[in-house]
Structure formats: C-alpha cells, structure tokens
Design an enzyme around this catalytic site. Structure first.
Site, PDB file in Angstrom:
ATOM      1  N   LYS A 186       0.828  -1.196   0.000  1.00  0.00           N
ATOM      2  CA  LYS A 186       0.000   0.000   0.000  1.00  0.00           C
ATOM      3  C   LYS A 186       0.880   1.271   0.000  1.00  0.00           C
ATOM      4  CE  LYS A 186      -4.076  -1.969  -0.025  1.00  0.00           C
ATOM      5  NZ  LYS A 186      -3.998  -3.438  -0.090  1.00  0.00           N
TER       6      LYS A 186
HETATM    7  C1  LIG Z   1      -5.395  -4.196   0.637  1.00  0.00           C
HETATM    8  C2  LIG Z   1      -6.860  -4.038   0.688  1.00  0.00           C
HETATM    9  C3  LIG Z   1      -7.622  -4.490   1.776  1.00  0.00           C
HETATM   10  C4  LIG Z   1      -7.082  -5.355   2.875  1.00  0.00           C
HETATM   11  O1  LIG Z   1      -5.941  -4.968   3.483  1.00  0.00           O
HETATM   12  P1  LIG Z   1      -4.920  -6.025   4.163  1.00  0.00           P
HETATM   13  O2  LIG Z   1      -4.110  -5.098   5.021  1.00  0.00           O
HETATM   14  O3  LIG Z   1      -4.103  -6.635   3.065  1.00  0.00           O
HETATM   15  O4  LIG Z   1      -5.704  -6.991   4.944  1.00  0.00           O
HETATM   16  C5  LIG Z   1      -8.980  -4.217   1.792  1.00  0.00           C
HETATM   17  N1  LIG Z   1      -9.574  -3.571   0.775  1.00  0.00           N
HETATM   18  C6  LIG Z   1      -8.887  -3.151  -0.299  1.00  0.00           C
HETATM   19  C7  LIG Z   1      -9.613  -2.432  -1.391  1.00  0.00           C
HETATM   20  C8  LIG Z   1      -7.509  -3.390  -0.392  1.00  0.00           C
HETATM   21  O5  LIG Z   1      -6.846  -3.003  -1.479  1.00  0.00           O
END
Ligand SMILES: *Cc1c(COP(=O)(O)O)cnc(C)c1O
Length: 304
Positions: A186
C-alpha cells in the site's frame, strides 16, 4: 509508488527505538517502555494528517474493515452494498460479521454506480461500502445523498487510496467510518497493519475495545480493565507501528513522486488513438498511485 520502495534510515530508527526498550506490545508496561508509545503516536499522526477525530490501528486492513463493521453495528443478516470490482478483503470482512454482501455494478469510475446502488436497496440494507479503487475515489456526494435518504451507514474502504481526497477532504474521513490498509504494497506500509478512522466517539470506543478482546483501556492496570464488549484480537505491534510512523512522515513526499510519474505516463498514453481514461469524480484528489484506461474493444484489450 508504494512506500516500501522508499524504506530507509527513518524506519530503522523508529524500529530500533522500540527494540531498545524491548516492549513490543502497544498496551501496558508503562515503566519499562521508557516513554515509547509508537502505536499511540501513529494514531495521533493519522488523526492530524487525515483530518479525523479518532483512529484505531489494527493488524491489517481486513481487520480494520471487520472492526469498523462491528463498531458501526453491522451484523448478522444485514445487507451491505459493495462494488463487484474490488479486492476480496471487502467481501471477506462483510461475511466475517455474518452480514450479507450485495454485489453491485460499477460505472466508468471503476467504483460503485450510484444508480445501481439505489436499485439494490431493500428493507435489510444497513450499510453502503464504496471501495476507492486504484488510487482514485467513488462519487461520495451521490452515495452520501443515498445514505441520508434511506438512513444507511457509509463505510469507506479507502485501503487503496491513502492520500487521495474528495473535494478537499481526505478519503477515509468522509463516511461514518473509513479504513486504510498498511500492508506491504500500500501507499504507506507498516509491513502489516490497518486503521479505522471515525469522527464518532461511540464507534471509536467500540473499535478500540474490539481489537483487544473487549478491554476498555480505561485504567493503567491492564489486568483490572473491564470488558464491556465482546472482542477479538486485531492488535498491531509496536514494531509495525514504528515502521508506519516513519512512513506517514514521508507520505507527502511519496505522493509528489507518484503524481509526477503518473502525469508523465499519462502524457504518453493519451496520445494513443482510441484510449479513454476512467472517470475520476474529483480529479484533483486522485492519489496518482494507478493510471487506468480503457481500450475501444475486447480484441484490442486482449492484444495489449
Ligand atoms: C489491501 C486491501 C484491503 C485489505 O488490506 P490487508 O491489510 O491486506 O488486509 C482491503 N480492501 C482493499 C480495497 C484493499 O486493497
């Protein structure tokens, strides 16, 4: 331009400060931790950077979505309207609280189509969960108007759009609650982590307790805490929060780089005949982490 690509001395310094104390847990051990409260510091930094009153860190973005739904009172049998195009975690989180995901079409913004949302409302609908996909955002004015009209909860899954804005307001700070993921890919990362943001004290209090087995965190003695709510364990560790603290301080720098790169790429791609870019409800608020376009036919798309 994810944050892990600019991992450096700042992250190491923050993590080392935690390692020096040896206290890797975010709660308790007040004396031994020698004034190091990385999770609390990161929550405060999130509140000020993203203009929200309360922030509750979690161990993942998926955990943040689950926590937000519990704290907002979304549960067994409630219908949650979500986009058919998203990362699977949005769907998993709804199922994890016993609610029913209602998959609804997207439009050229690649996020929830407001007309399709309104058509999907039933007496069991409790919540609308737009997902701000691929660095951009949903049409929040239209979705908010629908929530107001039908008295529904607006929960923003802003996991992919950290640093994006809508009409000047940070994505994730606009609904009744919003979430980010700080997983490794992210815009900013903790290694693993997430956050629930809200302006409601009640939602925050429930989120805080839910992520730590229902502890009320009211006193200084963890063993004497009361447990007013049933909870779970979605705690973040001090080591992860330390990485996030270094990353959030560099977020504005990341955004400058990714927006610049995005513009350069776009200046080439837009010269290709037949290319159309996705609709961005507020172009000034695009975080620039993705450049997304459409081709005129399936055949051309498959060829590319
Ligand atoms: C990455 C993501 C998540 C979940 O996050 P994690 O930290 O990997 O559990 C939820 N929603 C969206 C749209 C994402 O891109």
């Amino acid at each position: 331009m994810p944050g892990f690509e600019m991992f450096g001395a700042e992250e190491k310094k923050e993590v080392n400060e935690v390692l020096e104390t040896g206290i890797l847990m975010r709660y308790g051990f007040d004396g031994a931790r020698n004034g190091m409260w990385k999770s609390k510091e990161l929550e405060q930094a999130i509140c000020s950077r993203f203009e929200t009153q309360y922030a509750q860190l979690t161990s993942s973005g998926t955990g943040a979505l689950t926590t937000a739904m519990v704290a907002l009172g979304v549960g067994v049998g409630d219908e949650v309207i979500m986009p058919a195009f998203t990362f699977v975690a949005s769907f998993e989180a709804i199922l994890s609280v016993g609610a029913v995901p209602i998959l609804v079409d997207i439009d050229s913004s690649l996020t929830l189509d407001p007309a399709a949302v309104e058509a999907a409302i039933t007496p069991r609908t409790k919540c609308i969960m737009p997902v701000h996909m691929c660095g951009s955002m949903a049409d929040l004015d239209a979705l908010k108007a629908i929530c107001d009209k039908y008295n529904l909860i607006l929960l923003e899954d802003a996991c992919q759009s950290i640093g994006g804005t809508y009409k000047g307001k940070p994505l994730g700070s606009i609904g009744h609650a919003g979430t980010f993921s700080f997983d490794f890919v992210k815009t900013i990362t903790c290694g693993e982590g997430g956050v629930v943001m809200t302006n409601s004290k009640e939602v925050y209090t429930k989120a805080d307790a839910y992520t730590d087995h229902g502890h009320d965190h009211a006193g200084v003695d963890r063993g004497a805490d009361l447990h007013p709510f049933l909870g779970y364990n979605f705690r973040i560790s001090e080591l992860h929060a330390a990485v996030g603290l270094a990353q959030i301080k560099k977020l504005d720098q990341f955004l400058v780089v990714q927006k610049k790169n995005n513009q350069i790429l776009k200046s080439y791609v837009e010269k290709v005949p037949g290319i159309a870019f996705r609709t961005v409800p507020d172009p000034a608020g695009d975080s620039g982490s993705f450049l997304t376009w459409f081709l005129p036919s399936q055949a051309a798309t498959e060829k590319v």
